[in-house]
Design a protein around this motif. Structure first.
Motif, PDB file in Angstrom:
ATOM      1  N   ASP A 108      31.385 100.332  65.621  1.00  0.00           N
ATOM      2  CA  ASP A 108      32.230 100.710  64.484  1.00  0.00           C
ATOM      3  C   ASP A 108      33.554 101.238  65.020  1.00  0.00           C
ATOM      4  O   ASP A 108      33.745 102.447  65.165  1.00  0.00           O
ATOM      5  CB  ASP A 108      31.491 101.760  63.649  1.00  0.00           C
ATOM      6  CG  ASP A 108      32.293 102.191  62.417  1.00  0.00           C
ATOM      7  OD1 ASP A 108      33.338 101.578  62.142  1.00  0.00           O
ATOM      8  OD2 ASP A 108      31.855 103.148  61.752  1.00  0.00           O
ATOM      9  N   GLY A 110      35.477 103.467  62.473  1.00  0.00           N
ATOM     10  CA  GLY A 110      34.901 104.802  62.370  1.00  0.00           C
ATOM     11  C   GLY A 110      35.236 105.658  63.571  1.00  0.00           C
ATOM     12  O   GLY A 110      35.521 106.853  63.440  1.00  0.00           O
ATOM     13  N   GLN A 132      32.688 105.042  56.243  1.00  0.00           N
ATOM     14  CA  GLN A 132      31.276 104.965  56.623  1.00  0.00           C
ATOM     15  C   GLN A 132      30.417 104.436  55.479  1.00  0.00           C
ATOM     16  O   GLN A 132      29.516 103.619  55.683  1.00  0.00           O
ATOM     17  CB  GLN A 132      30.789 106.345  57.067  1.00  0.00           C
ATOM     18  CG  GLN A 132      31.418 106.836  58.363  1.00  0.00           C
ATOM     19  CD  GLN A 132      30.955 106.056  59.577  1.00  0.00           C
ATOM     20  OE1 GLN A 132      29.839 106.234  60.053  1.00  0.00           O
ATOM     21  NE2 GLN A 132      31.805 105.173  60.078  1.00  0.00           N
ATOM     22  N   ARG A 168      31.087 100.669  55.037  1.00  0.00           N
ATOM     23  CA  ARG A 168      30.472  99.889  56.119  1.00  0.00           C
ATOM     24  C   ARG A 168      28.962  99.779  55.929  1.00  0.00           C
ATOM     25  O   ARG A 168      28.380  98.723  56.181  1.00  0.00           O
ATOM     26  CB  ARG A 168      30.802 100.548  57.464  1.00  0.00           C
ATOM     27  CG  ARG A 168      30.489  99.669  58.656  1.00  0.00           C
ATOM     28  CD  ARG A 168      31.042 100.272  59.931  1.00  0.00           C
ATOM     29  NE  ARG A 168      30.599  99.524  61.097  1.00  0.00           N
ATOM     30  CZ  ARG A 168      31.250  98.507  61.645  1.00  0.00           C
ATOM     31  NH1 ARG A 168      32.404  98.113  61.125  1.00  0.00           N
ATOM     32  NH2 ARG A 168      30.769  97.888  62.712  1.00  0.00           N
ATOM     33  N   SER A 169      28.338 100.856  55.460  1.00  0.00           N
ATOM     34  CA  SER A 169      26.902 100.812  55.194  1.00  0.00           C
ATOM     35  C   SER A 169      26.583  99.844  54.068  1.00  0.00           C
ATOM     36  O   SER A 169      25.617  99.073  54.143  1.00  0.00           O
ATOM     37  CB  SER A 169      26.388 102.210  54.852  1.00  0.00           C
ATOM     38  OG  SER A 169      26.509 103.081  55.951  1.00  0.00           O
ATOM     39  N   PRO A 208      27.302 101.624  60.809  1.00  0.00           N
ATOM     40  CA  PRO A 208      28.382 102.618  60.867  1.00  0.00           C
ATOM     41  C   PRO A 208      28.324 103.413  62.161  1.00  0.00           C
ATOM     42  O   PRO A 208      27.401 103.243  62.976  1.00  0.00           O
ATOM     43  CB  PRO A 208      28.093 103.503  59.654  1.00  0.00           C
ATOM     44  CG  PRO A 208      26.611 103.428  59.501  1.00  0.00           C
ATOM     45  CD  PRO A 208      26.200 102.055  59.950  1.00  0.00           C
TER      46      PRO A 208
END
Length: 483
Positions: free
Chosen positions: A203, A206, A249, A252-253, A259
């Motif tokens: 990620d 992130g 996050q 992305r999940s 993540p």
């Protein structure tokens, strides 16, 4: 485990422990040489803060991508690459003629150290299983803590023996022979590289947002905003960065992409609380050690050797405490971590109190006694807390859990080093004579961090006790050999 496999495992463990000691002693040994470095290179307060905090920042941010790359490309090559970069940067920093060069080299060193330690964590996960893994990780934590504790006495001996001008350069070179030896051992004893994942799933977004959030928390203390408006601007920037990280996050999940923080880890409240405890303890410990060193040398005018003598009881007490911590854990269970945090906070409050009341001539002795309690408290906290945190890591994220834990600790160290040293330096600049109040306030901040960790530790115990007894992830007692 068969005898040959056990012997090979011990060899791998030796390499991993050597790498941990090499990279972790490097930060603490420099603390005692900072006044000499500052004077030699005419470094300002911001430069000194960057030299110290930049290492932890780069270390922390390199851990997760390093672990991810190790899963994809194998660990041995990245271990050697990271340690080689660490060694080369140490040589550059030790021969630098300007603060900017040292800052850049320390950032590279931190990144190399993060790459190395992420491979250490992954290697221990790959080579050992079950109880053997817990023992290996526990020893790794203890060796790292002892290396950090022995850094100031070693640094003081170097500065005293070779003088301020050469002393700080030798402090930066102290880890070089260890790095060379570790590289030799790694080439012979680490297992051949093998892939444990097809793709990294890293990620990047992130990680960048986490770095931005860390910087917005650090920079106000390094740049010293002159007005309430400047502080409000930094607070707003930190809030925006934190909110952006949270949104990123979640998105992305939802997109079924991994993540930065694995969903299984994010859902484990004991793991999150234990990680927060580790952040509070590590950040407080690193910041308190740095401020104590600066206070003793710049505030009280002690030599590097005398400063090392004040710091030595902490390292010795931590070693002894770590050796018997398993007995306390067996008797008290998870409460041992809470006991360590409470003792540490009390010792820091006592340090603040004696600094404000005891005559200057008696301060070194009284602070050395307080440091002994701080070291003993750390021994009760560091390794037992790590063992408890990783016990609560879900099985599907066991490998990532150690990397995220270390990353969180290092980011906390970067922020706390900047913040607490900033509190001390600002207070000392406006205080005539010995900066007693500035030091006492800094110790109070560090004690507050440990008290926050104590509250989190108690909350974690309550959370674990509320879990069903049949839970497959219920914590097991920490094995005697772990500590």
């Amino acid at each position: 485990m068969p005898r040959e496999e056990g012997r090979a495992g011990r060899r791998v463990l030796l390499v991993c422990l050597a790498a941990g000691a090499t990279t972790l002693v490097d930060q603490s040994v420099l603390n005692i040489a900072l006044p000499s470095l500052r004077d030699s290179l005419a470094a300002g307060p911001s430069g000194v803060q960057w030299i110290v905090a930049g290492y932890s920042l780069a270390f922390g941010l390199a851990l997760v991508p390093g672990g991810s790359l190790g899963d994809v490309r194998g660990r041995k090559g990245l271990f050697v690459l990271g340690l080689s970069a660490f060694l080369a940067a140490a040589l550059v920093a030790a021969t630098a003629g300007a603060p900017g060069t040292v800052i850049t080299a320390r950032l590279v060193q931190g990144a190399g150290a993060g790459l190395v330690n992420s491979q250490v964590i992954g290697t221990l996960q790959d080579v050992f299983a079950s109880e053997e893994r817990s023992r290996a990780l526990g020893r790794y934590a203890v060796v790292g803590g002892l290396a950090a504790g022995l850094g100031p006495p070693l640094g003081g001996a170097l500065v005293a023996g070779f003088g301020p001008g050469a002393g700080w350069r030798l402090c930066l070179l102290l880890s070089a022979p260890c790095a060379v030896a570790t590289l030799f051992l790694a080439s012979r004893r680490l297992p051949p590289p093998r892939r444990t994942a097809r793709h990294s799933g890293l990620d990047v977004g992130g990680l960048l947002l986490a770095g931005m959030l860390t910087l917005t928390l650090m920079l106000p203390f390094i740049t010293t905003p002159d007005s309430l408006g400047g502080a409000a601007s930094w607070a707003a920037a930190a809030a925006v960065s934190g909110a952006a990280l949270g949104v990123q996050q979640r998105l992305r999940s939802r997109a079924k992409r991994p993540p930065l923080l694995h969903p299984a880890l994010a859902a484990s409240k004991p793991y999150l609380l234990g990680t927060a405890v580790a952040m509070a303890q590590f950040g407080s410990s690193m910041a308190a050690s740095l401020v104590l060193t600066v206070f003793l040398q710049a505030g009280l005018g002690l030599s590097a050797l005398a400063t090392a003598a004040v710091a030595l009881p902490s390292a010795l007490a931590m070693g002894l405490s770590s050796a018997v911590a398993w007995r306390v854990v067996r008797r008290l269970g998870p409460r041992a971590v809470s006991l360590g945090l409470a003792l540490g906070a009390g010792a820091l409050v006592a340090s603040a109190a004696v600094t404000l009341t005891v005559p200057v001539a008696a301060l070194p002795v009284t602070l050395a006694a307080a440091q002994a309690v701080v070291g003993a408290a750390s021994g009760l906290t560091v390794s037992p807390n790590q063992a408890q945190v990783l016990q609560h890591a879900p099985a599907e994220a066991a490998g990532l859990a150690g990397g995220v834990l270390q990353m969180a600790q290092r980011i906390a160290a970067a922020v706390c080093l900047s913040a607490v040293s900033g509190v001390y330096l600002r207070g000392a600049a406006h205080e005539e004579g010995v900066p007693r109040t500035a030091f006492a306030l800094s110790m109070g901040v560090c004690a507050g961090l440990l008290l926050a960790g104590l509250v989190l530790s108690v909350s974690r115990r309550a959370t674990v006790h509320r879990r069903p007894a049949t839970s497959p992830r219920a914590p097991a007692p920490v094995p005697e050999e772990t500590l």
